[in-house]
Design a protein around this motif. Structure first.
Motif, PDB file in Angstrom:
ATOM      1  N   ALA A   1      -3.550   8.341   4.515  1.00 31.69           N
ATOM      2  CA  ALA A   1      -4.092   6.717   4.685  1.00 31.69           C
ATOM      3  C   ALA A   1      -5.286   6.697   5.378  1.00 31.69           C
ATOM      4  CB  ALA A   1      -3.008   6.212   5.574  1.00 31.69           C
ATOM      5  N   ILE A   2      -5.833   7.524   6.126  1.00 31.47           N
ATOM      6  CA  ILE A   2      -6.894   7.496   6.558  1.00 31.47           C
ATOM      7  C   ILE A   2      -8.158   7.618   5.697  1.00 31.47           C
ATOM      8  CG2 ILE A   2      -8.686   8.668   8.256  1.00 31.47           C
ATOM      9  CD1 ILE A   2      -6.240   9.431  10.021  1.00 31.47           C
ATOM     10  N   GLY A   3      -7.935   8.695   4.888  1.00 35.52           N
ATOM     11  CA  GLY A   3      -8.590   9.131   3.669  1.00 35.52           C
ATOM     12  C   GLY A   3      -8.891   7.900   2.617  1.00 35.52           C
ATOM     13  N   PHE A   4      -7.999   7.165   2.558  1.00 34.95           N
ATOM     14  CA  PHE A   4      -7.930   5.915   1.647  1.00 34.95           C
ATOM     15  C   PHE A   4      -8.783   4.858   2.363  1.00 34.95           C
ATOM     16  CE2 PHE A   4      -6.451   1.718   0.537  1.00 34.95           C
ATOM     17  CZ  PHE A   4      -6.600   1.917  -0.751  1.00 34.95           C
ATOM     18  N   THR A   5      -8.435   4.606   3.511  1.00 39.23           N
ATOM     19  CA  THR A   5      -8.959   3.488   4.222  1.00 39.23           C
ATOM     20  C   THR A   5     -10.832   3.617   4.339  1.00 39.23           C
ATOM     21  OG1 THR A   5      -7.181   3.258   5.646  1.00 39.23           O
ATOM     22  CG2 THR A   5      -9.256   2.146   6.540  1.00 39.23           C
ATOM     23  N   VAL A   6     -11.183   4.912   4.728  1.00 37.04           N
ATOM     24  CA  VAL A   6     -12.698   5.276   4.889  1.00 37.04           C
ATOM     25  C   VAL A   6     -13.078   5.295   3.352  1.00 37.04           C
ATOM     26  CG1 VAL A   6     -13.961   7.067   5.379  1.00 37.04           C
ATOM     27  CG2 VAL A   6     -12.288   6.864   6.904  1.00 37.04           C
TER      28      VAL A   6
ATOM     29  N   SER B   1      -8.167  -6.369   3.621  1.00 37.06           N
ATOM     30  CA  SER B   1      -7.004  -6.231   4.486  1.00 37.06           C
ATOM     31  C   SER B   1      -5.723  -5.905   3.732  1.00 37.06           C
ATOM     32  CB  SER B   1      -6.811  -7.444   5.316  1.00 37.06           C
ATOM     33  OG  SER B   1      -7.894  -7.759   6.159  1.00 37.06           O
ATOM     34  N   ALA B   2      -5.485  -6.893   2.863  1.00 34.92           N
ATOM     35  CA  ALA B   2      -4.252  -6.674   2.100  1.00 34.92           C
ATOM     36  C   ALA B   2      -3.984  -5.108   1.354  1.00 34.92           C
ATOM     37  CB  ALA B   2      -4.264  -7.913   0.636  1.00 34.92           C
ATOM     38  N   VAL B   3      -5.077  -4.736   0.720  1.00 35.54           N
ATOM     39  CA  VAL B   3      -5.100  -3.638   0.020  1.00 35.54           C
ATOM     40  C   VAL B   3      -4.837  -2.373   1.218  1.00 35.54           C
ATOM     41  CG1 VAL B   3      -6.312  -1.753  -1.214  1.00 35.54           C
ATOM     42  CG2 VAL B   3      -6.325  -4.061  -2.028  1.00 35.54           C
ATOM     43  N   THR B   4      -5.593  -2.343   2.189  1.00 33.95           N
ATOM     44  CA  THR B   4      -5.579  -1.209   3.140  1.00 33.95           C
ATOM     45  C   THR B   4      -4.312  -1.313   4.137  1.00 33.95           C
ATOM     46  OG1 THR B   4      -7.884  -1.523   3.434  1.00 33.95           O
ATOM     47  CG2 THR B   4      -6.700  -0.292   5.443  1.00 33.95           C
ATOM     48  N   SER B   5      -3.724  -2.488   4.455  1.00 37.69           N
ATOM     49  CA  SER B   5      -2.387  -2.489   4.820  1.00 37.69           C
ATOM     50  C   SER B   5      -1.171  -2.182   4.236  1.00 37.69           C
ATOM     51  CB  SER B   5      -2.164  -3.999   5.537  1.00 37.69           C
ATOM     52  OG  SER B   5      -2.155  -4.800   4.399  1.00 37.69           O
ATOM     53  N   CYS B   6      -1.418  -2.616   2.784  1.00 36.09           N
ATOM     54  CA  CYS B   6      -0.190  -1.842   1.876  1.00 36.09           C
ATOM     55  C   CYS B   6      -0.275  -0.521   1.550  1.00 36.09           C
ATOM     56  CB  CYS B   6      -0.648  -2.454   0.427  1.00 36.09           C
ATOM     57  SG  CYS B   6       0.367  -4.070  -0.163  1.00 36.09           S
ATOM     58  N   VAL B   7      -1.298   0.104   1.662  1.00 31.59           N
ATOM     59  CA  VAL B   7      -1.505   1.594   1.313  1.00 31.59           C
ATOM     60  C   VAL B   7      -1.006   2.136   2.706  1.00 31.59           C
ATOM     61  CG1 VAL B   7      -2.890   3.551   0.898  1.00 31.59           C
ATOM     62  CG2 VAL B   7      -3.000   1.656  -0.689  1.00 31.59           C
ATOM     63  N   THR B   8      -1.621   1.825   3.637  1.00 32.50           N
ATOM     64  CA  THR B   8      -1.382   2.504   5.172  1.00 32.50           C
ATOM     65  C   THR B   8      -0.019   2.480   5.468  1.00 32.50           C
ATOM     66  OG1 THR B   8      -3.808   2.064   5.666  1.00 32.50           O
ATOM     67  CG2 THR B   8      -2.080   2.692   7.364  1.00 32.50           C
ATOM     68  N   LEU B   9       0.475   1.151   5.490  1.00 29.12           N
ATOM     69  CA  LEU B   9       1.906   0.933   5.887  1.00 29.12           C
ATOM     70  C   LEU B   9       2.929   1.519   5.103  1.00 29.12           C
ATOM     71  CD1 LEU B   9       1.531  -2.616   7.315  1.00 29.12           C
ATOM     72  CD2 LEU B   9       1.571  -0.576   8.514  1.00 29.12           C
ATOM     73  N   LEU B  10       2.701   1.876   3.764  1.00 26.70           N
ATOM     74  CA  LEU B  10       3.845   2.147   3.022  1.00 26.70           C
ATOM     75  C   LEU B  10       3.710   3.699   2.861  1.00 26.70           C
ATOM     76  CD1 LEU B  10       3.557  -0.096  -0.311  1.00 26.70           C
ATOM     77  CD2 LEU B  10       5.157  -0.004   1.720  1.00 26.70           C
ATOM     78  N   LEU B  11       2.487   4.189   3.237  1.00 30.60           N
ATOM     79  CA  LEU B  11       2.366   5.720   3.558  1.00 30.60           C
ATOM     80  C   LEU B  11       2.899   6.201   4.523  1.00 30.60           C
ATOM     81  CD1 LEU B  11      -1.309   6.829   2.004  1.00 30.60           C
ATOM     82  CD2 LEU B  11       0.755   7.593   1.327  1.00 30.60           C
ATOM     83  N   VAL B  12       2.881   5.582   5.574  1.00 26.39           N
ATOM     84  CA  VAL B  12       3.205   5.760   7.086  1.00 26.39           C
ATOM     85  C   VAL B  12       4.541   5.485   7.196  1.00 26.39           C
ATOM     86  CG1 VAL B  12       2.965   5.587   9.383  1.00 26.39           C
ATOM     87  CG2 VAL B  12       0.914   5.746   8.127  1.00 26.39           C
TER      88      VAL B  12
ATOM     89  N   LYS C   1      11.316  -2.218   5.363  1.00 31.56           N
ATOM     90  CA  LYS C   1      10.574  -2.356   6.764  1.00 31.56           C
ATOM     91  C   LYS C   1       8.888  -2.276   6.577  1.00 31.56           C
ATOM     92  CE  LYS C   1      10.285   2.313   8.519  1.00 31.56           C
ATOM     93  NZ  LYS C   1      10.510   3.285   9.372  1.00 31.56           N
ATOM     94  N   SER C   2       8.636  -1.377   5.683  1.00 33.08           N
ATOM     95  CA  SER C   2       7.178  -1.073   5.475  1.00 33.08           C
ATOM     96  C   SER C   2       6.702  -2.546   4.793  1.00 33.08           C
ATOM     97  CB  SER C   2       6.867   0.134   4.539  1.00 33.08           C
ATOM     98  OG  SER C   2       7.532   1.061   5.168  1.00 33.08           O
ATOM     99  N   LEU C   3       7.605  -2.847   3.805  1.00 37.75           N
ATOM    100  CA  LEU C   3       6.976  -4.113   3.000  1.00 37.75           C
ATOM    101  C   LEU C   3       6.930  -5.423   4.014  1.00 37.75           C
ATOM    102  CD1 LEU C   3       6.212  -5.066   0.174  1.00 37.75           C
ATOM    103  CD2 LEU C   3       8.385  -5.858  -0.065  1.00 37.75           C
ATOM    104  N   ILE C   4       8.021  -5.466   4.870  1.00 39.31           N
ATOM    105  CA  ILE C   4       7.829  -6.715   5.804  1.00 39.31           C
ATOM    106  C   ILE C   4       6.653  -6.335   6.585  1.00 39.31           C
ATOM    107  CG2 ILE C   4       9.302  -7.478   7.864  1.00 39.31           C
ATOM    108  CD1 ILE C   4      11.623  -6.657   6.183  1.00 39.31           C
ATOM    109  N   ALA C   5       6.302  -5.241   7.051  1.00 42.25           N
ATOM    110  CA  ALA C   5       5.228  -5.205   8.187  1.00 42.25           C
ATOM    111  C   ALA C   5       3.988  -5.477   7.132  1.00 42.25           C
ATOM    112  CB  ALA C   5       5.077  -3.578   8.338  1.00 42.25           C
ATOM    113  N   VAL C   6       3.685  -5.209   6.033  1.00 43.87           N
ATOM    114  CA  VAL C   6       2.688  -5.594   5.236  1.00 43.87           C
ATOM    115  C   VAL C   6       2.608  -7.067   5.325  1.00 43.87           C
ATOM    116  CG1 VAL C   6       1.755  -5.849   2.752  1.00 43.87           C
ATOM    117  CG2 VAL C   6       2.695  -3.640   3.688  1.00 43.87           C
TER     118      VAL C   6
END
Lengths: 547, 395
Positions: free
Chosen positions: B163-168, B193-204, B210-215
């Protein structure tokens, strides 16, 4: 003869001008001034390679080769120039680069002016042509001249060449930057006021010296055109820059339209070294030098800040071409030592810090006495600097045979824009800083034994600051630096290091008397720790009690 | 279950490959021709920044500065050998000045980054110490961090690394180029924001409801705080034009699509995004746990449990943002204290006003995210998880 003044002033001026076009040289010797589309403008008398050379430059919409008629004022009888007073100019069609998103015609490259749009966004601009003539004149003599294309002429102007026999003087300005306030009339009025005061107070100043950023805008050619006209002719009732010799160079604003800058000045000893490149087109704004009497002036292209070795080579050549000068002055736009430096030292690409780190070594290497800068619109005089540190931090306005180089950052010459003290950076190099949001100029008086720079605000005759370097010794005979062989390196270990005067206690800006070392803060800090400990204790006690 | 581990390894490898492909693609597509390239010098002159080894310190004249005894001032004469670039293998004697601006004391054997400036004819070469050679240690530090993250976090840790790699990558090669090419910063930051939160939250958080709801909650929180920010930036007159180094941005925007005005808005939202995601996943995870423990819990109870977890986080999260602000503007705070700067000047200055807006917008975002995610979790979890749980219940 063919054209009376009265006729020339009629609304049919253009037609009349065309009518006499066929007369060609017959028009020589006539004094005809008409408002015409082909009128020359931005006429300036540029500084020459020596005090007896002057270098004219002007623009016009006329594509005909420009002419300069010049004669000693005494020889111009009743407005007629004597025979043989005509010089032909080198003519060039002016080109420029404009920000590509603003103009579809210009795709980021060098284009004639007619490729760009006027302010309305649809009309094409008229092509401009640049004319340059260089002439050798007698020193200390009054000359009258006019420029034109053989048909349409400027009015007659008179100026006096200087002389360096008993030293010389000049007046320098920081960025006039016409247009920086987004109000061109305001800026030209300020610039005209400064020029009026300088030329009234020091009518015999040998030349005027502008530190770059004569203009402001780099989005639209039409806007920069307006600003250039404002710079060269700030006021209709006076002809300051047509009657005084000017030395000027690029700043970070002038250079952003590619070659456009180069058509406005006729620089002496212009080198290809140090020039910048816009989209693979060289901008022809390289380093240049001129010698005035005992002083060598080296003007470096500050926008090419990474070209350290190009500037090194240029300085080496300029110095060997001028042996035995008493003073060496370097001028470039971006100031390495300014209290208002405005490129954050923490940014990844910081031209000011790179210049401070690299260019100052060249000043050390070549024993430059004085560096003149602009860019920060804030007056700063550094200590004598050597190896990046002050030689001494004793505040003084007079030094004799000093080590190192003094750096001047000049404040705005027009009042178009001011910067403020940069509070977040080290200014331990600064001996004196000043900002009162009033235009300033620096008057320099140079003799073999002393170089004095006195800075005035235009609203007062009391100097803001004055600094005199006196020399009692002969100029250094050998150039320093260079490790021999094919590679010369200014950092090659031959440069003397300030050993006698280490950086001593520096307090700039003053921090006041209270050093903040009161016991109260320690008591508060201890109290906070105590509270934290108590919280832990309470939890432990409760847990134990619960058990 | 060894077969599962192998499957997991395959999955990990595939994910890594995907990330690398993304980095390469984003890097390739983000290249651009600079309008003005300060590194492209005239007449074949060159400038480069190379690694060099300090062979020996030949002589030095340095002493501790009187005012700042930790600083050595003076000068060193050193011999260096250039290790990279066109002048690789060549040695030079150079002077290393030590002063308040440049203060890198060199020792024999160490490496440093030097600026190598040469004229086209190669006759003049200037070499100056630019900085110490820091990258090996930066990479070492990053490697240690990744290792620790994987050790402590296990599978999740590895996913966090991805996720960090993706965000950077997204920031450097997508977000910034989008701004440069003229995408309105407001739009760019919302996309980011949309893309990063999707990828990060789904990965983590895993591919779970629950991840989708967090997104959804993250995006809701960001949108709400964006609204609040819009109101207050317009009231306070802050924008990209009030950054401290706006001038350089203006020059860039003249020759690119960059829209300066909206940059501040974008910067503020990016700064708060991390904290919002943090709160969103924590709340939705805990509601999820409660629901799994007691599938019959009512929506009110689920909402209340989300709020309870959220409330604990609110104080510390808001503090997190305020403390981050303190860290980043410590120099400014010291100056304010030193000069006893007047309240009216300080509080209304560009620097402080923008920092306060930044800190408070982030805190607003965190606060509104708690009820948003609690509400979404309480509403959606029972709906979405119904089938799965019914199937599971007989077991």
């Amino acid at each position: 003869m063919f054209l009376g003044k009265k006729t020339a002033r009629t609304a049919l001026a253009v037609f009349c001008a065309l009518a006499v076009a066929g007369c060609g040289f017959g028009a020589q010797g006539t004094k005809a001034y008409a408002a015409s589309a082909d009128d020359p403008y931005n006429i300036n008398i540029g500084i020459g390679g020596s005090e007896t050379e002057v270098r004219f430059c002007w623009q016009s919409a006329s594509s005909k080769t420009g002419q300069l008629q010049i004669a000693k004022t005494d020889d111009v009888k009743s407005g007629a120039f004597p025979a043989g007073s005509t010089k032909y100019a080198a003519l060039e069609r002016v080109t420029a680069t404009e920000g590509y998103l603003d103009n579809a015609v210009s795709t980021n490259t060098d284009h004639p002016i007619s490729s760009f749009k006027a302010e309305d966004g649809t009309t094409a601009l008229t092509d401009e042509y640049s004319n340059k003539v260089t002439v050798s004149l007698s020193a200390n003599t009054s000359y009258t001249y006019r420029v034109g294309d053989g048909t349409t002429w400027s009015k007659d102007y008179t100026f006096r060449t200087g002389s360096a026999a008993d030293g010389f003087t000049f007046a320098a300005f920081g960025d006039p930057q016409i247009g920086a306030s987004k109000n061109v009339p305001h800026d030209t009025a300020g610039w005209a006021d400064t020029l009026r005061k300088v030329t009234a107070k020091y009518p015999s100043a040998d030349f005027l010296f502008s530190m770059g950023d004569q203009v402001n805008d780099y989005d639209h050619v039409y806007q920069q055109q307006t600003e250039y006209k404002g710079f060269f002719n700030p006021i209709a009732s006076a002809d300051y820059l047509q009657t005084h010799i000017l030395a000027a160079f690029t700043g970070n604003h002038d250079f952003q339209m590619g070659k456009y800058y180069s058509y406005h000045y006729n620089q002496p000893n212009l080198s290809p070294l140090g020039q910048t490149v816009t989209n693979n087109v060289p901008d022809r704004n390289g380093d240049f030098w001129f010698r005035y009497g005992n002083t060598l002036f080296m003007v470096l292209e500050g926008n090419n800040f990474y070209g350290v070795s190009a500037h090194d080579q240029f300085m080496s050549k300029a110095i060997s071409a001028n042996p035995g000068v008493k003073w060496k002055v370097t001028a470039f736009h971006q100031a390495p030592y300014s209290e208002a430096n405005h490129d954050g030292a923490t940014s990844a690409d910081d031209d000011v810090m790179f210049i401070r780190q690299n260019w100052t070594k060249l000043m050390d290497k070549y024993d430059v006495d004085i560096v003149l800068n602009g860019h920060d619109h804030y007056y700063t005089r550094s200590y004598q600097m050597l190896a990046g540190s002050p030689v001494s931090t004793e505040k003084t306005q007079k030094v004799t045979d000093p080590k190192g180089t003094v750096y001047f950052t000049l404040d705005s010459g027009s009042g178009s824009k001011y910067y403020t003290y940069n509070t977040s950076q080290d200014h331990s190099f600064s001996a004196f800083g000043w900002q009162n949001n009033v235009p300033t100029y620096t008057y320099a008086k140079v003799t073999d034994s002393a170089f004095t720079l006195t800075t005035y605000a235009t609203n007062s005759d009391t100097p803001i600051d004055t600094y005199t370097i006196s020399k009692t010794q002969a100029p250094a005979s050998s150039s320093k630096g260079g490790s021999g062989g094919t590679v010369s390196n200014p950092a090659s270990g031959t440069q003397p290091v300030s050993t006698t005067q280490p950086v001593s206690t520096v307090s700039n800006p003053p921090t006041g008397d209270d050093d903040g070392n009161t016991p109260v803060v320690f008591i508060i800090a201890a109290g906070a720790l105590l509270i934290a400990a108590c919280c832990v204790a309470v939890i432990v006690r409760r847990k134990k009690a619960g058990n | 279950m060894p077969h599962l581990q192998i499957k997991n390894l395959w999955k990990a490898g595939a994910a890594l490959l995907l990330l690398i492909a993304y980095i390469v693609l984003a890097y390739g597509l983000s290249r651009h021709q600079a309008y003005y390239n300060p590194y492209r010098l005239s007449g074949h002159d060159t400038i480069s920044f190379e690694t060099a080894k300090v062979v020996s310190v030949d002589s030095e004249n340095v002493k501790h500065d009187e005012k700042h005894p930790e600083l050595l001032v003076g000068s060193q004469n050193v011999t260096i050998t250039v290790l990279t670039g066109a002048y690789r293998g060549k040695s030079y004697r150079i002077t290393n000045n030590l002063n308040y601006d440049v203060n890198y004391y060199l020792k024999a054997g160490q490496t440093a980054v030097v600026s190598v400036s040469a004229t086209g004819d190669g006759k003049t070469v200037n070499i100056n110490v630019n900085t110490p050679n820091r990258t090996p240690y930066l990479y070492l530090m990053a490697a240690l961090f990744v290792l620790l993250l994987c050790l402590v976090g296990g599978k999740k840790g590895f996913r966090s690394v991805l996720a960090i790699g993706f965000t950077v990558t997204s920031v450097i090669f997508v977000f910034v180029p989008l701004l440069y090419r003229g995408v309105p910063p407001e739009a760019a930051v919302l996309i980011f924001s949309a893309v990063t939160s999707c990828v990060t939250l789904l990965l983590v958080g895993g591919f779970e409801w629950k991840s989708l709801i967090a997104v959804l909650g993250t995006f809701g929180g960001v949108l709400l705080s964006a609204g609040i920010e819009l109101v207050f930036t317009s009231l306070t007159g802050t924008s990209g034009y009030t950054f401290s180094d706006t001038e350089s941005l203006l020059a860039i925007s003249s020759h690119s699509g960059l829209r300066v005005g909206g940059l501040f808005f974008a910067a503020v939202l990016v700064a708060s995004l991390g904290a919002v995601m943090d709160v969103a996943i924590s709340v939705s995870s805990s509601v999820n746990e409660v629901y799994r423990g007691n599938p019959d819990a009512g929506r009110k109870a689920l909402f209340a449990s989300g709020m309870n977890v959220g409330r604990d986080m609110l104080g510390t999260m808001a503090n997190t943002l305020i403390l981050a602000f303190t860290g980043s503007s410590l120099v400014g705070l010291i100056q304010i204290y030193t000069y006893n700067m007047p309240y009216n000047q300080v509080m209304n200055s560009n620097q402080i006003a923008t920092e306060i807006i930044q800190a408070l917008t982030g805190s607003f975002a965190v606060v509104v995210t708690v009820p948003t995610v609690s509400f979404l979790s309480a509403k959606l979890l029972p709906l979405l998880a119904e089938k799965k749980l019914r199937f599971r219940r007989p077991q």
